[in-house]
Design an enzyme around this catalytic site. Structure first.
Site, PDB file in Angstrom:
ATOM      1  N   TYR A  44      40.773  29.954  47.339  1.00 24.22           N
ATOM      2  CA  TYR A  44      41.491  30.950  46.530  1.00 24.22           C
ATOM      3  C   TYR A  44      42.765  31.396  47.249  1.00 24.22           C
ATOM      4  CZ  TYR A  44      42.117  35.306  43.810  1.00 24.22           C
ATOM      5  OH  TYR A  44      42.610  36.330  43.024  1.00 24.22           O
TER       6      TYR A  44
HETATM    7  N1  LIG Z   1      40.507  41.206  39.917  1.00 22.91           N
HETATM    8  C1  LIG Z   1      41.103  41.188  41.090  1.00 22.91           C
HETATM    9  O1  LIG Z   1      40.698  41.838  42.045  1.00 22.91           O
HETATM   10  C2  LIG Z   1      42.363  40.365  41.287  1.00 22.91           C
HETATM   11  C3  LIG Z   1      43.179  40.642  42.389  1.00 22.91           C
HETATM   12  C4  LIG Z   1      44.320  39.872  42.597  1.00 22.91           C
HETATM   13  C5  LIG Z   1      44.631  38.848  41.712  1.00 22.91           C
HETATM   14  N2  LIG Z   1      43.811  38.612  40.641  1.00 22.91           N
HETATM   15  C6  LIG Z   1      44.167  37.522  39.734  1.00 22.91           C
HETATM   16  O2  LIG Z   1      44.377  38.055  38.444  1.00 22.91           O
HETATM   17  C7  LIG Z   1      44.099  37.052  37.467  1.00 22.91           C
HETATM   18  C8  LIG Z   1      43.152  37.605  36.416  1.00 22.91           C
HETATM   19  O3  LIG Z   1      41.965  38.000  37.054  1.00 22.91           O
HETATM   20  P1  LIG Z   1      40.870  38.957  36.379  1.00 22.91           P
HETATM   21  O4  LIG Z   1      40.347  39.793  37.472  1.00 22.91           O
HETATM   22  O5  LIG Z   1      41.392  39.585  35.148  1.00 22.91           O
HETATM   23  O6  LIG Z   1      39.734  37.855  36.040  1.00 22.91           O
HETATM   24  P2  LIG Z   1      38.747  37.667  34.792  1.00 22.91           P
HETATM   25  O7  LIG Z   1      37.704  36.724  35.270  1.00 22.91           O
HETATM   26  O8  LIG Z   1      38.322  38.976  34.214  1.00 22.91           O
HETATM   27  O9  LIG Z   1      39.682  36.946  33.708  1.00 22.91           O
HETATM   28  C9  LIG Z   1      40.137  35.631  33.909  1.00 22.91           C
HETATM   29  C10 LIG Z   1      40.420  35.006  32.546  1.00 22.91           C
HETATM   30  O10 LIG Z   1      40.926  33.686  32.795  1.00 22.91           O
HETATM   31  C11 LIG Z   1      40.275  32.782  31.920  1.00 22.91           C
HETATM   32  N3  LIG Z   1      40.265  31.451  32.530  1.00 22.91           N
HETATM   33  C12 LIG Z   1      39.583  31.059  33.648  1.00 22.91           C
HETATM   34  N4  LIG Z   1      39.784  29.757  33.875  1.00 22.91           N
HETATM   35  C13 LIG Z   1      40.617  29.311  32.895  1.00 22.91           C
HETATM   36  C14 LIG Z   1      41.194  28.052  32.598  1.00 22.91           C
HETATM   37  N5  LIG Z   1      40.908  26.961  33.336  1.00 22.91           N
HETATM   38  N6  LIG Z   1      42.025  27.950  31.532  1.00 22.91           N
HETATM   39  C15 LIG Z   1      42.288  29.037  30.764  1.00 22.91           C
HETATM   40  N7  LIG Z   1      41.754  30.254  30.979  1.00 22.91           N
HETATM   41  C16 LIG Z   1      40.932  30.387  32.045  1.00 22.91           C
HETATM   42  C17 LIG Z   1      38.880  33.357  31.739  1.00 22.91           C
HETATM   43  O11 LIG Z   1      38.237  32.860  30.559  1.00 22.91           O
HETATM   44  C18 LIG Z   1      39.168  34.861  31.668  1.00 22.91           C
HETATM   45  O12 LIG Z   1      39.465  35.280  30.354  1.00 22.91           O
HETATM   46  C19 LIG Z   1      43.529  35.862  38.243  1.00 22.91           C
HETATM   47  O13 LIG Z   1      44.563  34.916  38.469  1.00 22.91           O
HETATM   48  C20 LIG Z   1      43.088  36.487  39.548  1.00 22.91           C
HETATM   49  O14 LIG Z   1      43.062  35.551  40.599  1.00 22.91           O
HETATM   50  C21 LIG Z   1      42.693  39.355  40.405  1.00 22.91           C
END
Ligand SMILES: NC(=O)c1ccc[n+]([C@@H]2O[C@H](COP(=O)([O-])OP(=O)(O)OC[C@H]3O[C@@H](n4cnc5c(N)ncnc54)[C@H](O)[C@@H]3O)[C@@H](O)[C@H]2O)c1
Length: 252
Positions: free
Chosen positions: A159
């Site tokens: 990641y």
């Molecule tokens: N939550 C955190 O703490 C955090 C912190 C920093 C960065 N992020 C980043 O923010 C972004 C969103 O994270 P989140 O926490 O909302 O996650 P989440 O799991 O709630 O949502 C992720 C979404 O992406 C979709 N998805 C996953 N793989 C996919 C693919 N191959 N093609 C299309 N859609 C796909 C899923 O169906 C889901 O709707 C991610 O890139 C994550 O790495 C999250």
């Protein structure tokens, strides 16, 4: 364009078409809602569109796409352009954490999947929307990286590597596109409480919270607000940058 600021607009994205990948829930959904509130017509592209609570938000287009599959991304760009005319704003948000293991025990198949979604997926979506953006000499690309990509995070090496890759790709694309009217930036949030954390252990999550000087997680609306600002007309002279949203954790 001059550096003078225009007066603040209540709907700064009026007339724009925005795509949010992984927008069915979490940070992506909050971003889709915010961009729509700011006047954009929003398409959500998600691997699992059934996750979207349609009572909470009705996008202009909801499409099933797996960002790891270039053909599926190219097909959804055509579908979006046919339905909404074009893509002005692309938010590369789809992501997965993968499992928690030290690198010497990290499953190779998980490594490939985490890189495929978090990094190659960003490449695929940019690759597919950029011809249209370059032709129209207008576009905004914002990718959701992570503080893990700047600092590294033990036991989620794939990641962290993918998110660092997003920062490097953002800088490279921004320079390639600097004279084209297309601005490319990313955001690096600290941890936010979403379904994403389900793959992580309680100890891992508690340790991450402990490293945030403000003593709390990022709010998804706070991340969405920053993305909306970067997508809008007030952000006109910044490209290739990764904006921190880390409660004081990032010091560079
Ligand atoms: N939550 C955190 O703490 C955090 C912190 C920093 C960065 N992020 C980043 O923010 C972004 C969103 O994270 P989140 O926490 O909302 O996650 P989440 O799991 O709630 O949502 C992720 C979404 O992406 C979709 N998805 C996953 N793989 C996919 C693919 N191959 N093609 C299309 N859609 C796909 C899923 O169906 C889901 O709707 C991610 O890139 C994550 O790495 C999250």
């Amino acid at each position: 364009m001059s550096g003078d600021r225009e007066p603040l607009m209540s709907k700064p994205l009026e007339g724009q078409v925005a795509v949010v990948t992984g927008g069915a829930r979490g940070i992506g959904l909050a971003t889709a809602q915010r961009l729509a509130r700011d006047g954009a017509r929003v398409a959500i592209w998600d691997r699992d569109p059934g996750l979207l609570d349609s009572a909470a938000f009705r996008p202009a287009l909801l499409a099933r796409v797996d960002v790891t599959d270039l053909a599926s991304v190219q097909a959804v760009v055509a579908e979006t352009e046919a339905a909404l005319g074009r893509v002005d704003i692309l938010v590369n948000n789809a992501g997965i954490t993968g499992p928690v293991h030290p690198l010497w025990e990290y499953p190779p198949e998980a490594w490939h999947q985490v890189l495929a979604v978090n990094l190659t997926g960003v490449f695929h979506c940019c690759r597919a929307v950029l011809p249209g953006m370059r032709e129209r000499r207008h576009g905004r690309i914002i990718s959701v990286s992570s503080l893990s990509g700047k600092e590294g995070t033990p036991e989620i090496g794939a990641y962290a590597a993918a998110k660092a890759g997003v920062i490097g790709l953002t800088k490279s694309m921004a320079r390639e596109l600097a004279g084209s009217g297309v601005l490319v930036n990313s955001v690096a949030p600290a941890m936010a409480e979403t379904e994403l954390l389900q793959a992580l252990t309680p100890d891992f999550i508690a340790a991450a919270k402990g490293r945030i000087p403000m003593g709390r997680f990022a709010g998804i609306a706070e991340i969405a607000a920053m993305i909306a600002w970067i997508a809008g007309p007030d952000c006109s002279f910044t490209t290739g940058f990764t904006f921190d949203i880390s409660g004081g954790r990032a010091t560079y």
